[in-house]
Design an enzyme around this catalytic site. Structure first.
Site, PDB file in Angstrom:
ATOM      1  N   ARG A  32      11.885  -6.430   5.410  1.00  0.00           N
ATOM      2  CA  ARG A  32      11.759  -4.871   5.078  1.00  0.00           C
ATOM      3  C   ARG A  32      12.516  -4.258   6.024  1.00  0.00           C
ATOM      4  NH1 ARG A  32       6.039  -1.876   5.378  1.00  0.00           N
ATOM      5  NH2 ARG A  32       5.951  -2.989   7.386  1.00  0.00           N
ATOM      6  N   LYS A  83       0.635  -1.178   0.144  1.00  0.00           N
ATOM      7  CA  LYS A  83      -0.016   0.128  -0.090  1.00  0.00           C
ATOM      8  C   LYS A  83       0.879   1.213   0.074  1.00  0.00           C
ATOM      9  CE  LYS A  83      -2.145  -1.094   3.897  1.00  0.00           C
ATOM     10  NZ  LYS A  83      -1.401  -2.136   4.043  1.00  0.00           N
ATOM     11  N   ARG A  86      -0.659  -9.169  13.326  1.00  0.00           N
ATOM     12  CA  ARG A  86      -1.234  -7.979  12.584  1.00  0.00           C
ATOM     13  C   ARG A  86      -2.131  -8.768  11.314  1.00  0.00           C
ATOM     14  NH1 ARG A  86       4.002  -5.114  10.526  1.00  0.00           N
ATOM     15  NH2 ARG A  86       2.821  -4.055   9.198  1.00  0.00           N
ATOM     16  N   ARG A 116      11.111  -2.392  11.382  1.00  0.00           N
ATOM     17  CA  ARG A 116      10.055  -1.727  12.206  1.00  0.00           C
ATOM     18  C   ARG A 116       9.915  -2.574  13.400  1.00  0.00           C
ATOM     19  NH1 ARG A 116       5.168   0.076   8.174  1.00  0.00           N
ATOM     20  NH2 ARG A 116       3.971  -0.941   9.516  1.00  0.00           N
ATOM     21  N   ARG A 122      -9.888   0.920   8.452  1.00  0.00           N
ATOM     22  CA  ARG A 122      -9.460  -0.197   8.786  1.00  0.00           C
ATOM     23  C   ARG A 122     -10.331  -0.981   9.540  1.00  0.00           C
ATOM     24  NH1 ARG A 122      -3.696   0.527   8.459  1.00  0.00           N
ATOM     25  NH2 ARG A 122      -2.545  -1.304   8.794  1.00  0.00           N
TER      26      ARG A 122
HETATM   27  P1  AP5 Z   1       4.707  -1.493   1.777  1.00  0.00           P
HETATM   28  O1  AP5 Z   1       4.339  -0.699   0.603  1.00  0.00           O
HETATM   29  O2  AP5 Z   1       5.236  -0.993   2.919  1.00  0.00           O
HETATM   30  O3  AP5 Z   1       3.474  -2.148   2.399  1.00  0.00           O
HETATM   31  P2  AP5 Z   1       2.081  -1.559   3.108  1.00  0.00           P
HETATM   32  O4  AP5 Z   1       1.068  -2.594   2.456  1.00  0.00           O
HETATM   33  O5  AP5 Z   1       2.211  -0.226   3.098  1.00  0.00           O
HETATM   34  O6  AP5 Z   1       2.437  -2.506   4.473  1.00  0.00           O
HETATM   35  P3  AP5 Z   1       2.565  -1.892   5.892  1.00  0.00           P
HETATM   36  O7  AP5 Z   1       3.234  -2.942   6.693  1.00  0.00           O
HETATM   37  O8  AP5 Z   1       3.159  -0.442   6.107  1.00  0.00           O
HETATM   38  O9  AP5 Z   1       1.130  -1.832   6.193  1.00  0.00           O
HETATM   39  P4  AP5 Z   1       0.529  -1.777   7.325  1.00  0.00           P
HETATM   40  O10 AP5 Z   1      -1.132  -1.790   7.039  1.00  0.00           O
HETATM   41  O11 AP5 Z   1       0.481  -2.906   8.341  1.00  0.00           O
HETATM   42  O12 AP5 Z   1       0.846  -0.734   8.374  1.00  0.00           O
HETATM   43  P5  AP5 Z   1       0.618   0.885   8.696  1.00  0.00           P
HETATM   44  O13 AP5 Z   1       2.020   1.802   8.575  1.00  0.00           O
HETATM   45  O14 AP5 Z   1      -0.523   1.117   7.801  1.00  0.00           O
HETATM   46  O15 AP5 Z   1       5.525  -2.924   1.352  1.00  0.00           O
HETATM   47  C1  AP5 Z   1       6.017  -3.744   2.149  1.00  0.00           C
HETATM   48  C2  AP5 Z   1       7.395  -4.403   1.613  1.00  0.00           C
HETATM   49  O16 AP5 Z   1       6.995  -4.943   0.671  1.00  0.00           O
HETATM   50  C3  AP5 Z   1       8.572  -3.174   1.615  1.00  0.00           C
HETATM   51  O17 AP5 Z   1       9.435  -3.727   1.934  1.00  0.00           O
HETATM   52  C4  AP5 Z   1       8.373  -3.200  -0.123  1.00  0.00           C
HETATM   53  O18 AP5 Z   1       9.570  -2.464  -0.486  1.00  0.00           O
HETATM   54  C5  AP5 Z   1       7.990  -4.474  -0.474  1.00  0.00           C
HETATM   55  N1  AP5 Z   1       7.103  -4.514  -1.719  1.00  0.00           N
HETATM   56  C6  AP5 Z   1       6.170  -3.437  -2.192  1.00  0.00           C
HETATM   57  N2  AP5 Z   1       5.726  -3.851  -3.197  1.00  0.00           N
HETATM   58  C7  AP5 Z   1       6.330  -4.951  -3.724  1.00  0.00           C
HETATM   59  C8  AP5 Z   1       6.209  -5.869  -4.740  1.00  0.00           C
HETATM   60  N3  AP5 Z   1       5.185  -5.583  -5.772  1.00  0.00           N
HETATM   61  N4  AP5 Z   1       7.050  -6.832  -4.907  1.00  0.00           N
HETATM   62  C9  AP5 Z   1       7.955  -7.315  -3.971  1.00  0.00           C
HETATM   63  N5  AP5 Z   1       8.044  -6.378  -2.824  1.00  0.00           N
HETATM   64  C10 AP5 Z   1       7.133  -5.206  -2.475  1.00  0.00           C
HETATM   65  O19 AP5 Z   1       0.155   0.585  10.023  1.00  0.00           O
HETATM   66  C11 AP5 Z   1       0.851   0.414  11.058  1.00  0.00           C
HETATM   67  C12 AP5 Z   1       0.117   0.476  12.523  1.00  0.00           C
HETATM   68  O20 AP5 Z   1      -0.357   1.769  12.628  1.00  0.00           O
HETATM   69  C13 AP5 Z   1      -1.048  -0.566  12.554  1.00  0.00           C
HETATM   70  O21 AP5 Z   1      -0.738  -1.882  12.899  1.00  0.00           O
HETATM   71  C14 AP5 Z   1      -1.760   0.070  13.448  1.00  0.00           C
HETATM   72  O22 AP5 Z   1      -1.478  -0.063  14.811  1.00  0.00           O
HETATM   73  C15 AP5 Z   1      -1.740   1.726  13.299  1.00  0.00           C
HETATM   74  N6  AP5 Z   1      -2.905   2.125  12.274  1.00  0.00           N
HETATM   75  C16 AP5 Z   1      -2.751   2.438  11.165  1.00  0.00           C
HETATM   76  N7  AP5 Z   1      -3.449   2.657  10.456  1.00  0.00           N
HETATM   77  C17 AP5 Z   1      -4.613   2.691  11.248  1.00  0.00           C
HETATM   78  C18 AP5 Z   1      -6.016   2.817  11.283  1.00  0.00           C
HETATM   79  N8  AP5 Z   1      -6.646   3.039  10.189  1.00  0.00           N
HETATM   80  N9  AP5 Z   1      -6.650   2.422  12.466  1.00  0.00           N
HETATM   81  C19 AP5 Z   1      -6.057   1.836  13.399  1.00  0.00           C
HETATM   82  N10 AP5 Z   1      -4.749   1.766  13.811  1.00  0.00           N
HETATM   83  C20 AP5 Z   1      -4.234   2.078  12.521  1.00  0.00           C
END
Ligand code: AP5
Length: 199
Positions: A127, A13, A149, A138, A88
């Protein structure tokens, strides 16, 4: 355009949000990034969010919804936005719809990145982020937290597919392949294939 990017942890994402938002000329708004910036800055919001994030749990809806509402009120989001990681929960989705209704706005599309769990675990365990010149993992990418998660995603976020499908907004696509290939699929789903690199 007003777009939501939906998908499990590690689906890509954040990676795609930057590229797609740049092409659409709208801000990419990541709730995870906003929370992490607040944790680093040791703000009150960061203090409230940190324990939930470290455990791999969702930050409570009332905190998250208020934060997003404030962000969407900023001038750069008036003409459009791409939301990464929000909503979410069904409650967050309902609050988002109510906030947009108040503004006379609506979502144009919900893009869901589909990736199998083995690939998600592989991506997240590999990552690293650059912090003060050092590559670090992280806190919530540790294997046991990643597993939690994914459970949280299945229980609380996956139902959003049905919610947005019922509204006729959902576009699901395979998010395995090169980053460019995935972007091209996303742009096609948005009805803008001409803007992708490999079209
Ligand atoms: P990346 O692009 O970082 O993936 P992502 O889907 O953004 O993964 P995240 O782990 O950041 O998502 P998340 O939803 O768990 O965390 P968030 O920060 O939103 O890619 C991942 C890896 O794959 C990278 O190394 C990248 O280079 C690689 N990659 C990308 N595309 C690729 C491809 N095509 N092929 C191969 N490799 C690839 O949330 C973190 C925390 O914040 C949550 O757990 C929660 O505690 C809180 N939070 C955030 N939003 C909310 C909400 N709305 N409500 C409540 N709590 C929330």
């Amino acid at each position: 355009m007003r777009v939501v990017l939906l998908g499990p942890p590690g689906a890509g994402k954040g990676t795609q949000a930057q590229i797609i938002a740049g092409r659409l000329g709208v801000p990419a708004i990541s709730t995870g990034d906003i929370f992490r910036a607040n944790v680093s800055g040791q703000t009150e919001l960061g203090r409230q969010a940190k324990a939930y994030m470290d455990a791999g749990d969702l930050v409570p809806d009332e905190i998250t919804v208020a934060m997003v509402k404030d962000r969407l009120a900023e001038p750069d989001a008036k003409a459009g936005f791409l939301l990464d990681g929000f909503p979410r929960t069904i409650a967050q989705a309902e609050q988002l719809r109510a906030s947009l209704d108040e503004l006379g706005q609506h979502l144009d599309c919900v893009l869901e990145l589909v990736v199998d769990e083995d690939e998600l675990v592989r991506r997240l365990s590999g990552r690293r982020m650059l912090v003060d010149g050092e590559w670090v993992q992280r806190d919530d990418d540790k294997p046991e937290t990643v597993r939690h998660r994914l459970e949280v995603y299945r229980a609380q976020t996956a139902p959003l597919s049905g919610f947005y499908d019922a509204e006729g907004l959902l576009a699901q696509f395979d998010a395995i392949g090169t980053i460019e290939e995935v972007t091209a699929r996303a742009m096609t789903a948005l009805g803008q294939p001409g803007q992708s690199d490999d079209s």
